[in-house]
Structures are given as structure tokens and as C-alpha cells.
Scaffold this motif. Structure first.
Motif, mmCIF file in Angstrom:
data_model
loop_
_atom_site.group_PDB
_atom_site.id
_atom_site.type_symbol
_atom_site.label_atom_id
_atom_site.label_comp_id
_atom_site.label_asym_id
_atom_site.label_seq_id
_atom_site.Cartn_x
_atom_site.Cartn_y
_atom_site.Cartn_z
ATOM 1 N N ALA A 287 53.666 53.965 34.159
ATOM 2 C CA ALA A 287 53.625 53.415 35.519
ATOM 3 C C ALA A 287 52.344 52.620 35.764
ATOM 4 C CB ALA A 287 53.730 54.548 36.533
ATOM 5 N N ASN A 288 52.524 51.363 36.125
ATOM 6 C CA ASN A 288 51.406 50.486 36.493
ATOM 7 C C ASN A 288 51.703 49.852 37.835
ATOM 8 O OD1 ASN A 288 49.511 50.387 34.114
ATOM 9 N ND2 ASN A 288 51.413 49.814 33.078
ATOM 10 N N SER A 289 50.757 49.911 38.746
ATOM 11 C CA SER A 289 50.993 49.360 40.081
ATOM 12 C C SER A 289 50.940 47.841 40.097
ATOM 13 C CB SER A 289 49.968 49.911 41.074
ATOM 14 O OG SER A 289 48.665 49.465 40.742
ATOM 15 N N CYS A 290 50.183 47.240 39.161
ATOM 16 C CA CYS A 290 50.027 45.784 39.158
ATOM 17 C C CYS A 290 51.094 45.123 38.294
ATOM 18 C CB CYS A 290 48.644 45.383 38.639
ATOM 19 S SG CYS A 290 47.289 45.932 39.698
ATOM 20 N N ASP A 291 51.673 44.048 38.806
ATOM 21 C CA ASP A 291 52.592 43.268 37.978
ATOM 22 C C ASP A 291 51.809 42.718 36.794
ATOM 23 O OD1 ASP A 291 54.952 43.487 39.555
ATOM 24 O OD2 ASP A 291 54.093 42.080 40.986
ATOM 25 N N GLY A 292 52.310 42.998 35.575
ATOM 26 C CA GLY A 292 51.582 42.577 34.387
ATOM 27 C C GLY A 292 50.590 43.613 33.912
ATOM 28 N N GLY A 293 50.646 44.825 34.530
ATOM 29 C CA GLY A 293 49.725 45.876 34.107
ATOM 30 C C GLY A 293 48.298 45.574 34.517
ATOM 31 N N CYS A 294 47.338 46.156 33.809
ATOM 32 C CA CYS A 294 45.924 45.991 34.152
ATOM 33 C C CYS A 294 45.461 44.545 34.002
ATOM 34 C CB CYS A 294 45.055 46.894 33.279
ATOM 35 S SG CYS A 294 45.367 48.651 33.549
ATOM 36 N N LEU A 295 46.165 43.770 33.184
ATOM 37 C CA LEU A 295 45.807 42.358 33.035
ATOM 38 C C LEU A 295 46.204 41.542 34.260
ATOM 39 C CD1 LEU A 295 46.684 41.975 29.280
ATOM 40 C CD2 LEU A 295 44.454 41.494 30.299
ATOM 41 N N GLY A 296 46.903 42.169 35.191
ATOM 42 C CA GLY A 296 47.237 41.526 36.465
ATOM 43 C C GLY A 296 46.480 42.161 37.608
ATOM 44 N N GLY A 297 45.356 42.801 37.304
ATOM 45 C CA GLY A 297 44.584 43.519 38.317
ATOM 46 C C GLY A 297 44.053 42.636 39.433
ATOM 47 N N PRO A 298 43.799 43.215 40.621
ATOM 48 C CA PRO A 298 43.380 42.441 41.791
ATOM 49 C C PRO A 298 41.917 42.010 41.769
ATOM 50 C CG PRO A 298 43.470 44.765 42.342
ATOM 51 C CD PRO A 298 44.005 44.647 40.939
ATOM 52 N N ALA A 299 41.111 42.555 40.821
ATOM 53 C CA ALA A 299 39.685 42.205 40.800
ATOM 54 C C ALA A 299 39.332 41.374 39.572
ATOM 55 C CB ALA A 299 38.829 43.469 40.853
ATOM 56 N N ILE A 300 40.305 40.607 39.098
ATOM 57 C CA ILE A 300 40.058 39.669 38.000
ATOM 58 C C ILE A 300 39.568 38.359 38.603
ATOM 59 C CG2 ILE A 300 41.231 38.248 36.261
ATOM 60 C CD1 ILE A 300 42.959 40.664 35.599
ATOM 61 N N PRO A 301 38.526 37.756 38.043
ATOM 62 C CA PRO A 301 38.005 36.490 38.596
ATOM 63 C C PRO A 301 39.085 35.430 38.728
ATOM 64 C CG PRO A 301 36.524 37.348 36.907
ATOM 65 C CD PRO A 301 37.743 38.208 36.872
ATOM 66 N N LYS A 302 39.031 34.695 39.826
ATOM 67 C CA LYS A 302 40.065 33.691 40.100
ATOM 68 C C LYS A 302 40.090 32.582 39.051
ATOM 69 C CE LYS A 302 40.424 34.392 45.082
ATOM 70 N NZ LYS A 302 39.730 35.661 45.114
ATOM 71 N N LYS A 303 38.970 32.337 38.400
ATOM 72 C CA LYS A 303 38.929 31.252 37.409
ATOM 73 C C LYS A 303 39.541 31.670 36.073
ATOM 74 C CE LYS A 303 34.200 32.330 35.920
ATOM 75 N NZ LYS A 303 32.804 31.836 35.877
ATOM 76 N N SER A 304 39.904 32.933 35.943
ATOM 77 C CA SER A 304 40.518 33.402 34.705
ATOM 78 C C SER A 304 41.906 32.784 34.535
ATOM 79 C CB SER A 304 40.626 34.928 34.725
ATOM 80 O OG SER A 304 41.224 35.409 33.549
ATOM 81 N N LYS A 305 42.346 32.638 33.302
ATOM 82 C CA LYS A 305 43.667 32.086 33.014
ATOM 83 C C LYS A 305 44.754 33.004 33.589
ATOM 84 C CE LYS A 305 42.087 28.713 30.363
ATOM 85 N NZ LYS A 305 42.214 27.286 30.721
ATOM 86 N N ASN A 306 45.986 32.488 33.672
ATOM 87 C CA ASN A 306 47.054 33.295 34.258
ATOM 88 C C ASN A 306 47.402 34.498 33.374
ATOM 89 O OD1 ASN A 306 49.499 32.844 32.549
ATOM 90 N ND2 ASN A 306 49.248 30.722 33.210
ATOM 91 N N VAL A 307 48.140 35.423 33.948
ATOM 92 C CA VAL A 307 48.362 36.725 33.319
ATOM 93 C C VAL A 307 49.061 36.618 31.965
ATOM 94 C CG1 VAL A 307 50.563 37.146 34.492
ATOM 95 C CG2 VAL A 307 49.162 39.089 33.778
ATOM 96 N N HIS A 308 49.914 35.636 31.799
ATOM 97 C CA HIS A 308 50.626 35.487 30.522
ATOM 98 C C HIS A 308 49.672 35.058 29.411
ATOM 99 C CE1 HIS A 308 54.251 36.022 32.821
ATOM 100 N NE2 HIS A 308 53.921 35.009 33.601
ATOM 101 N N VAL A 309 48.719 34.210 29.761
ATOM 102 C CA VAL A 309 47.700 33.800 28.789
ATOM 103 C C VAL A 309 46.829 34.994 28.428
ATOM 104 C CG1 VAL A 309 45.710 32.288 28.389
ATOM 105 C CG2 VAL A 309 47.703 31.431 29.652
#
Length: 572
Positions: A287-309
Motif C-alpha cells: 500500500a502506497n498513498s502516492c500515485d507512483g509510490g514514493c517516487l510520486g511523493g509530495p515533497a519532491i522538488p518541482k524541477k525534478s523530471k516527471n514520475v515515469h522518468v
């Protein structure tokens, strides 16, 4: 201590946070959003969507900075998702050392330990269903909204807590232990453990990036270096879909569980509802609350590439660790990784149908046909919105169709019943609308003149002037002789709507009264002039009569005087 809340902001009629909060843990007070702590599961979605960026999240950065100044030994546990979040992840390790970290270790060490403990739990426990407990938001969600499923939560620490316990055992009480990752809810999870001394702070990747920006540090200018202790293949896969379950394949098959990797709160809600109803059974849920797991977390810098990358980068990098095992930590039997979950069930108040109906009627919903369920207020149905009003989480004015209807009702009432002539024309001076007062004044029907030139019913020079100057005309008297009207004219220029809004107040009666008053004054002056002239003439006549009488009197007196004198002489 409040970990999450909103700063006061220009928060009006948006409700994006409410719409994106799966558990509706936000209340609106004086048009300001506030988080309801007892309902919140710290997913961070409200912060992600807030257009005002009004996030107020507790930060441990100051504590870390003070620890550095005091010469503390800073040990960082870095979440394995950093491999996908940062373009040059191993240069980040060098930057952390540059900032003052004594050692940097991967949280995936704790993840690998958790996998071992999960497998032992599944083998030794006769349990119908299993839910992983790495994600603190999932744990809060189950404890708050699905307490009957607590029995399925694996009572084992998360990788963060497990690794921090290992670090504390290794470095002792003098170490200052910091977790660095993509998650907001980790701050909530860590709070109790911070009080008990397991770790000292939680910093998000987003906070770290702001610090680097503040200090003008460019990661790309540093050399690569590697964590002091790296995790193995099993632990490094945790941020990926099926990352936890991939290390448990054998035990899952042996115990006849169906493995399910589920990401996203709404997806989890569906699975949990199915567990409660019995439609779903004999499953082990990653169970992961974020779509895409931890790689889709809400505190990832906005300049980071999209979750699939990010996912692709992590998958590529972890392949080289497939057969590597960590050997830096002894299997210390004195460390307990057991944790307990408790019922924090949020009790929803119950309301009568009459209560709900009354709120619905306030917002103009007198029957099912009026319940549009548009979701603009943030709630899926009008009924849910009405209940939120009763709970004190929202107010009736949050209903957009209702407020629009009210605004239109008021404007329509003004337009229909205003005694002023109101007309609307486009920038080509064609008539768009005319209110009933205007129809009566011009003796026409709007349907017969709509889209026709304004010049067909009245002079347009003032309207042309407003278009040329692009400024409103505050007021000007206009004589509409053809209609027997004198009006006080105001013209409003609305460039965004590309229309002119004319308001003509009939001042014919006032002008007539003014003329009557002027005529009365003139008549009065003329009458006064005649009276004065007559008085002067009378005065002259009186003066003439007085003059004649005086002369006669004088002659008589002279004669009388002569007689008296003559009598005196004869007697003498």
C-alpha cells in the motif's frame, strides 16, 4: 504540535484543496482553509494543488543547522528514491558531506530489514489478509477510517524507523540522525520517535533544494561520491511499484496470498472497502498513498523530471545491486522493530434528513433535480456538502451554482425593475439588451431592435466618445426631444466584455420643475418691478400734491400775518 497547516492566503472561492482531499480533512473559516488534524492523513495533496502555495509545514532545518554549529555528528538516512529524483544523485552525496554530514547511509538498509521481518510475520502468523505498513499515510488512513482493518496491518517499523534504530545503535546517543526523503507524512510519523530519541529530524528533498538555492550551491559542480553504507537490491526497489512484494515472492506463494500493489488513496479506499465487505480476501497489499509510490511523493522538488522518468532511472540504477548484500550492520537481536497500531476512528456525527434537507433548501435545492452534484465546492455530492455545513467544515456560500443563481437573481431584479433606462450595446454600437423601463421610454420592444444600431433610437455621440477615450462618462444631461424626455446619462466602458453599459435616469420632471421655478421667479420679478414702478408714480403724485398744499398754506399764513401787523399799527 501541528505538523501541517496552511498560511493565511488569498484563499477565496477556489476550494482546490477541498476537492483534492480524499478524506475531506479541510474546513473553511472566513474564507481561509484549515486542516482538521483528527481527520487528516498527511498525504500532502492539498499542498500540491494550492495555487497560493500556502503550505505551512513544520521544518527541522533550523534544528539541523544548530546541531552543525554545536559540532554534532550528523548522520543522514537518505531515502532510495533519491536515485530517481536527482539528475546526478551521487553528486548529492558529496553535497551533503559539504554541508556538514559526517555520514550518509541509504534508508534501503532499513527497507531490506523490513522485508525480512515481513516474511517472518507472514510465515509465523495465521492471518487472512496483510497490508504493508511502510507508508505512514496508509497507516493513518486505516487507523482513522478503517479501524476494522487494523488487524491486517503488519506491526513492523517502517524502513525509516528501522534504519534510524540501526544508526542509533551504531553511533550512540551523540549522533544527530536526520531522515532525508520525498515524503511529508514522514514528519508526522517521526514526531513520536523524535521525542523518544530514535531520530532527530526529518528533511524533505524540497526543503534541501531550497537550502541549496539559499546558499547558492550547484550540485552539478561537485564530484560524485557514494553513501557510506549502501542498501542492497531488495531495499533499493522499495520506491518502485511492487518494490516491497518483489522481495517476498516465495513466502507470498507459499501462503497462498494474492499480491496486490496499490498506489493512490482513492485506489486504496476501493481495496479497503472490498476487504470490509469480504469481496476481497487472501491478499497481501503493498500500500502506497502516492500515485507512483514514493517516487510520486509530495515533497519532491518541482524541477525534478516527471514520475515515469524517475521510475526508469531507479530501475536502471538498481540492476547493478541485484546480488549485493549489505554487511555493515550486525544482526543485533536487541533492537526491536515491533510497533503497534491503535484505533483512532473518526466519529462522523449523524444528522436527520430534515437537517440535511434544510441546508439543501438554503442553497436552492428543493428536490433531487436541483442537486447538480457538480463538485465545484470540493464535495462529490450536494448531500455531502450539506453534511459538511452541519459539521462546521464549510458554509452554504461555497455552492457555486447557488451563488451564481443569487447573483443573477439580484442583477435580474435590478435590470427588470430599475426605474432607470438600462441599455447594453457592443463596441459597434449595436443594441444587445434594453430593460423594461427603456422599452417603455422609447416605446419599443427589445426583440424588435436587438442587434440594431443604437442610433436608430437615440443620439450616439457620447457613446462614441467613451469608446475613443476608453474611459467612463460619469454623467451628462441629454435631451431626447423625440420622446419628450430629458435624461441624466452615465456610460460605463467594459473592455473585457467588449460592451458599453448605459444608464439613463429620467430627469424630465425635475427639469420641468426647475423651469417652473425659473418662470415663477421671472414672473415674481416682473410683478415686483411693476409694483415698484406704480409705487414710484404714486409717490411722485403725492409729492406733487404735498407741494401745492404747502404753497397755499404759506400764502394763507402770509396774508394772516399782514392783517395782524396792520391791526397793531392802527391801535398804536
Amino acid at each position: 504540535m501541528r505538523i501541517l497547516d496552511f498560511y493565511p492566503a488569498n484563499c477565496k472561492n477556489c476550494y482546490k484543496c477541498v476537492r483534492n482531499c480524499s478524506v475531506k480533512a479541510i474546513k473553511m473559516i472566513d474564507d481561509q482553509a484549515q486542516i482538521v488534524e483528527e481527520k487528516c492523513i498527511a498525504c500532502g495533496n492539498c499542498f500540491l494543488v494550492c495555487p497560493q502555495n500556502a503550505r505551512n509545514i513544520h521544518s527541522d532545518l533550523d534544528n539541523v543547522t544548530q546541531a552543525l554549529k554545536r559540532g554534532k555528528k550528523i548522520i543522514i538516512s537518505i531515502a532510495p528514491s533519491y536515485l530517481g529524483v536527482y539528475e546526478e544523485p551521487y553528486k548529492l552525496i558529496t553535497v551533503l558531506k559539504h554541508l556538514g554530514a559526517s555520514a550518509v547511509e541509504e534508508t534501503s538498509i532499513g527497507a531490506a530489514k523490513v522485508t525480512e521481518l515481513y516474511k517472518e510475520f507472514v510465515k509465523e502468523t495465521n492471518i487472512k489478509n496483510v497490508i504493508t505498513t511502510c507508508c505512514p499515510t496508509v497507516n493513518m488512513m486505516v487507523q482513522t477510517y478503517y479501524p476494522d482493518l487494523i488487524k491486517y496491518l503488519i506491526p513492523i517499523d517502517s524502513p525509516m524507523i528501522a534504519h534510524c534504530k540501526m544508526i542509533r545503535k551504531k553511533y550512540g546517543s551523540e549522533a544527530f540522525i536526520v531522515f532525508l526523503g520525498p515524503c511529508i507524512s514522514k514528519k508526522c510519523e517521526a514526531y513520536g520517535y523524535q521525542l523518544s530519541g530514535i531520530l532527530d529530524g526529518v528533511i524533505s528533498f524540497e526543503e534541501l533544494d531550497k537550502l541549496l538555492e539559499l546558499r547558492n550551491i550547484d550540485i552539478s559542480t561537485f564530484e560524485e561520491s557514494y553513501p557510506d553504507v549502501e542498501g542492497n537490491y531488495t531495499g533499493k526497489k522499495y520506491p518502485l511499484d511492487n518494490g516491497v512484494l518483489s522481495g517476498m515472492k516465495e513466502v507470498v506463494q507459499e501462503n497462498n496470498f494474492t499480491p496486490l500493489s496499490i498506489s493512490g488513496i482513492d485506489n486504496l479506499r476501493g481495496a479497503f472497502d472490498a476487504l470490509l465487505s469480504g469481496d476481497l480476501s487472501d491478499v497481501i497489499i503493498e500500500a502506497n498513498s502516492c500515485d507512483g509510490g514514493c517516487l510520486g511523493g509530495p515533497a519532491i522538488p518541482k524541477k525534478s523530471k516527471n514520475v515515469h522518468v524517475r521510475k526508469t532511472k531507479v530501475k536502471t540504477k538498481v540492476q547493478s545491486f541485484k546480488n549485493k548484500e549489505y554487511t555493515n550492520y550486525s544482526q543485533d537481536k536487541t533492537i526491536s522493530y515491533v510497533r503497534n497500531f491503535r484505533n483512532k476512528h473518526y466519529e462522523f456525527l449523524s444528522y436527520t434528513e430534515e437537517d440535511i434537507k434544510n441546508i439543501l433548501e438554503i442553497t436552492g435545492k428543493h428536490g433531487k433535480a436541483d442537486e447538480l452534484n457538480c463538485g465545484a465546492c470540493g464535495y462529490d455530492t450536494c448531500r455531502e456538502k450539506a453534511i459538511s455545513v452541519l459539521e462546521g467544515l464549510s458554509h452554504p456560500q461555497m455552492c457555486m451554482p447557488y451563488m451564481r443563481s443569487e447573483a443573477e437573481k439580484i442583477s435580474n431584479i435590478y435590470f427588470e425593475y430599475s426605474p432607470s433606462i438600462i441599455l447594453i450595446v457592443d463596441l459597434d454600437l449595436n443594441i444587445l439588451d434594453l430593460n423594461p423601463a427603456g422599452e417603455k421610454a422609447f416605446n419599443i420592444n427589445i426583440n424588435n431592435i436587438r442587434k440594431k444600431p443604437l442610433s436608430s433610437i437615440m443620439p450616439v455621440d457620447d457613446f462614441k466618445s467613451v469608446i475613443e477615450t476608453e474611459s467612463n462618462m460619469v454623467g451628462r444631461k441629454l435631451n431626447l426631444e423625440n420622446y419628450g424626455l430629458i435624461v441624466f446619462q452615465r456610460i460605463i466602458y467594459l473592455p473585457k466584455n467588449k460592451i458599453l453599459f448605459g444608464i439613463l435616469n429620467d430627469i424630465s420632471m425635475e427639469e420641468m420643475k426647475k423651469e417652473q421655478i425659473i418662470n415663477f421667479k421671472l414672473n415674481t420679478l416682473e410683478t415686483a418691478d411693476k409694483v415698484i414702478e406704480k409705487q414710484m408714480r404714486v409717490a411722485q403724485e403725492i409729492a406733487g400734491l404735498l407741494g401745492e398744499t404747502t404753497a397755499e398754506t404759506k400764502t394763507a399764513l402770509l396774508k394772516l400775518k399782514k392783517v395782524v401787523l396792520e391791526e397793531n399799527e392802527s391801535n398804536g
